[in-house]
Enzyme design. Sequence first.
Site, PDB file in Angstrom:
ATOM      1  N   VAL A 159      -0.700   2.905   4.893  1.00  0.00           N
ATOM      2  CA  VAL A 159      -0.287   1.741   5.696  1.00  0.00           C
ATOM      3  C   VAL A 159       1.116   1.911   6.293  1.00  0.00           C
ATOM      4  O   VAL A 159       1.392   1.400   7.381  1.00  0.00           O
ATOM      5  CB  VAL A 159      -0.384   0.418   4.899  1.00  0.00           C
ATOM      6  CG1 VAL A 159      -1.813  -0.045   4.799  1.00  0.00           C
ATOM      7  CG2 VAL A 159       0.256   0.510   3.534  1.00  0.00           C
ATOM      8  N   GLY A 160       1.987   2.652   5.594  1.00  0.00           N
ATOM      9  CA  GLY A 160       3.316   2.908   6.161  1.00  0.00           C
ATOM     10  C   GLY A 160       3.172   3.704   7.448  1.00  0.00           C
ATOM     11  O   GLY A 160       3.794   3.397   8.469  1.00  0.00           O
TER      12      GLY A 160
ATOM     13  N   GLY B 172       0.828  -1.213   0.000  1.00  0.00           N
ATOM     14  CA  GLY B 172       0.000   0.000   0.000  1.00  0.00           C
ATOM     15  C   GLY B 172       0.852   1.248   0.000  1.00  0.00           C
ATOM     16  O   GLY B 172       2.073   1.185  -0.154  1.00  0.00           O
TER      17      GLY B 172
ATOM     18  N   GLU C 246      18.265   3.945   6.574  1.00  0.00           N
ATOM     19  CA  GLU C 246      19.241   3.963   5.461  1.00  0.00           C
ATOM     20  C   GLU C 246      18.674   4.920   4.422  1.00  0.00           C
ATOM     21  O   GLU C 246      17.626   4.639   3.845  1.00  0.00           O
ATOM     22  CB  GLU C 246      19.362   2.562   4.845  1.00  0.00           C
ATOM     23  CG  GLU C 246      19.954   1.519   5.759  1.00  0.00           C
ATOM     24  CD  GLU C 246      21.434   1.687   5.979  1.00  0.00           C
ATOM     25  OE1 GLU C 246      22.085   2.453   5.245  1.00  0.00           O
ATOM     26  OE2 GLU C 246      21.946   1.057   6.917  1.00  0.00           O
TER      27      GLU C 246
ATOM     28  N   CYS D 255      21.683   4.548  -3.996  1.00  0.00           N
ATOM     29  CA  CYS D 255      21.924   5.499  -2.901  1.00  0.00           C
ATOM     30  C   CYS D 255      23.400   5.822  -2.745  1.00  0.00           C
ATOM     31  O   CYS D 255      23.761   6.912  -2.338  1.00  0.00           O
ATOM     32  CB  CYS D 255      21.344   4.951  -1.616  1.00  0.00           C
ATOM     33  SG  CYS D 255      21.852   3.259  -1.315  1.00  0.00           S
TER      34      CYS D 255
ATOM     35  N   GLY E  50       2.671   4.681   1.381  1.00  0.00           N
ATOM     36  CA  GLY E  50       3.420   5.032   2.579  1.00  0.00           C
ATOM     37  C   GLY E  50       2.602   5.851   3.560  1.00  0.00           C
ATOM     38  O   GLY E  50       2.577   5.566   4.765  1.00  0.00           O
TER      39      GLY E  50
HETATM   40  P1  NAD Z   1      10.526   7.047  -0.125  1.00  0.00           P
HETATM   41  O1  NAD Z   1      10.996   7.562   1.190  1.00  0.00           O
HETATM   42  O2  NAD Z   1       9.579   7.864  -0.898  1.00  0.00           O
HETATM   43  O3  NAD Z   1       9.787   5.643   0.068  1.00  0.00           O
HETATM   44  C1  NAD Z   1      10.412   4.572   0.740  1.00  0.00           C
HETATM   45  C2  NAD Z   1       9.345   3.750   1.438  1.00  0.00           C
HETATM   46  O4  NAD Z   1       8.743   4.554   2.461  1.00  0.00           O
HETATM   47  C3  NAD Z   1       8.208   3.314   0.506  1.00  0.00           C
HETATM   48  O5  NAD Z   1       7.818   2.003   0.845  1.00  0.00           O
HETATM   49  C4  NAD Z   1       7.110   4.294   0.846  1.00  0.00           C
HETATM   50  O6  NAD Z   1       5.810   3.806   0.600  1.00  0.00           O
HETATM   51  C5  NAD Z   1       7.333   4.508   2.338  1.00  0.00           C
HETATM   52  N1  NAD Z   1       6.772   5.753   2.845  1.00  0.00           N
HETATM   53  C6  NAD Z   1       6.601   6.921   2.190  1.00  0.00           C
HETATM   54  N2  NAD Z   1       6.004   7.829   2.992  1.00  0.00           N
HETATM   55  C7  NAD Z   1       5.805   7.228   4.190  1.00  0.00           C
HETATM   56  C8  NAD Z   1       5.245   7.645   5.425  1.00  0.00           C
HETATM   57  N3  NAD Z   1       4.734   8.867   5.590  1.00  0.00           N
HETATM   58  N4  NAD Z   1       5.203   6.784   6.453  1.00  0.00           N
HETATM   59  C9  NAD Z   1       5.715   5.521   6.296  1.00  0.00           C
HETATM   60  N5  NAD Z   1       6.233   5.055   5.145  1.00  0.00           N
HETATM   61  C10 NAD Z   1       6.291   5.898   4.111  1.00  0.00           C
HETATM   62  O7  NAD Z   1      11.830   6.682  -0.944  1.00  0.00           O
HETATM   63  P2  NAD Z   1      11.899   6.118  -2.439  1.00  0.00           P
HETATM   64  O8  NAD Z   1      11.662   7.277  -3.341  1.00  0.00           O
HETATM   65  O9  NAD Z   1      11.084   4.885  -2.575  1.00  0.00           O
HETATM   66  O10 NAD Z   1      13.424   5.643  -2.521  1.00  0.00           O
HETATM   67  C11 NAD Z   1      14.460   6.456  -2.947  1.00  0.00           C
HETATM   68  C12 NAD Z   1      15.288   6.924  -1.766  1.00  0.00           C
HETATM   69  O11 NAD Z   1      15.803   5.807  -1.054  1.00  0.00           O
HETATM   70  C13 NAD Z   1      16.496   7.712  -2.196  1.00  0.00           C
HETATM   71  O12 NAD Z   1      16.627   8.856  -1.404  1.00  0.00           O
HETATM   72  C14 NAD Z   1      17.658   6.767  -1.941  1.00  0.00           C
HETATM   73  O13 NAD Z   1      18.879   7.370  -1.723  1.00  0.00           O
HETATM   74  C15 NAD Z   1      17.186   6.015  -0.768  1.00  0.00           C
HETATM   75  N6  NAD Z   1      17.892   4.732  -0.649  1.00  0.00           N
HETATM   76  C16 NAD Z   1      18.786   4.550   0.382  1.00  0.00           C
HETATM   77  C17 NAD Z   1      19.503   3.371   0.486  1.00  0.00           C
HETATM   78  C18 NAD Z   1      20.471   3.150   1.609  1.00  0.00           C
HETATM   79  O14 NAD Z   1      20.752   2.001   1.920  1.00  0.00           O
HETATM   80  N7  NAD Z   1      21.011   4.168   2.237  1.00  0.00           N
HETATM   81  C19 NAD Z   1      19.307   2.365  -0.433  1.00  0.00           C
HETATM   82  C20 NAD Z   1      18.421   2.600  -1.472  1.00  0.00           C
HETATM   83  C21 NAD Z   1      17.694   3.772  -1.557  1.00  0.00           C
END
Ligand code: NAD
Length: 471
Positions: A205-206, A200, A244, A278, A202
């Site tokens: 459900v997040g 779902g 992360e 990342c 973020g």
């Molecule tokens: P995002 O933060 O938009 O989403 C990540 C997850 O968080 C998704 O499952 C999303 O549904 C959930 N989410 C979003 N809003 C939320 C909320 N309010 N409450 C709870 N959950 C919520 O990130 P993205 O766009 O999917 O991924 C890209 C980012 O991830 C980049 O910034 C990248 O650098 C980072 N990343 C970091 C690593 C690492 O290991 N450091 C690895 C890969 C990606």
Amino acid sequence: MKNLNKNYINGEWIEWRGDTIDVNEAATGDVIAKVPASGRAVMEQAIEAAHNAFEGWSESTLGQRIKVIEQLHAGLKERASEIAETVSREVGMPIKLATGIQAGLPATVTGSYLKMLPDFPFTEQVGNSEVQKTPVGVVGCITPWNYPLHQVILKVVPALAAGCTIVLKPSEIAPMSAYILADILDGTDLPKGVFNMVCGLGQEVGDSLIKHPDVRMVSFTGSTRTGSLIAHAAADDFKRFALEMGGKSASIILPDADLKAAVKGTVNNCLLNSGQTCTALTRMLVPADQHDEACELAAEAVAKMTPGNPLEETTRLGPLASAQQRDKVIDYIKLGIDEGATLVTGGPEAPEGLDAGYFVKATVFGNVKPDSRIAQEEIFGPVLCIIPYRDEQDAIRIANSTDFGLSGAVWSGDQDKAKAVAGKMRTGQVFVNGGAFNPLAPFGGFGHSGIGREFGKWGLEEFLEVRSLQL
Ligand code: NAD
């Protein structure tokens, strides 16, 4: 693929009858699946299942945990080509790379835990005390779309090994490989309720997952913005969290380095997964008097990366994962031009003949100012910034001048010199003269890149509380 209209709760696939989320093929934009946009009540059911299963799983023997992880490892290897193709389609990574990384790395990481677990010190003697390492409790795992199965495995395997129970909320943009994982786990001896998955949005459900009092830890990979929301939510009831997040990693090329090899190594790293990595080395720091030569070498290296259909074996550069990500990257390329950086190659137009899907031209900027927005903000696309520096101190200052600190690289003809410079970088890992990635070494960030570590024993310890028995 089966069960895509369902969530996995308490050992059962539960049909979802509400709204759905489209999953698009990165290379064409076509809808290839519809997954649940689940509601909060479903997430509560999953958390309840994990909560009820905790007592039993926390008391399981190490042998029971190892057996399940062995079964998972076998399943990941058996279904590797299905995983690679699925991720290649939803994320856009070329199939050859997806086979090695998107499908191969999850199996490698799982195997690394299997090797480590028999000797892991779950109890230690310190003087008259026995220190016991005990599972944290129910863990909420929230993951992004760029390495969608790998990021899930880095949480699920050590959490299971620790004796925690799990609710996974995979990325809604690339959720399909998590369904393969749930299917594999469904076929193992894992007791009901130990692993649950709810698909779902973020903010729906997040949000329920990070705020629920029965969830005792949130393990998150994703953007810095969401990571900050999680840290705030966790503070309300003192949940543990591991974050992360993003990066803007610097590759420092010292004056005595093999410039051609260093530029090629940096470009290849920066463009991996079309820059949606990342740890991507997105800032290449070069001595000012080698700047123009470095730009030419970077353009030559980029020219070899022809973009194309990720499912073809010969493709080196695929599309981005979503229309939103493509548009964001194009805006950054336009911003770079507006900020006065030199456009060495690439640009904001779609690559020739690739108007469908989410393709962006691999782009290199020269003469980038260290404090400009393209040098400070995470673009998450195939964009390299070349920044000239005056001397070694200036290079280290520039490398450390962003809010992030996830990765980095140093290149020099003198290994000791390279190590000395690496030791001054405020970042969680540094590749010295192209050193190999090590799945047993800790991975994580300084500053806005993260809190906590994944991989190896450090990744397992995140899911353990310590208790001292004074004897
Ligand atoms: P995002 O933060 O938009 O989403 C990540 C997850 O968080 C998704 O499952 C999303 O549904 C959930 N989410 C979003 N809003 C939320 C909320 N309010 N409450 C709870 N959950 C919520 O990130 P993205 O766009 O999917 O991924 C890209 C980012 O991830 C980049 O910034 C990248 O650098 C980072 N990343 C970091 C690593 C690492 O290991 N450091 C690895 C890969 C990606």
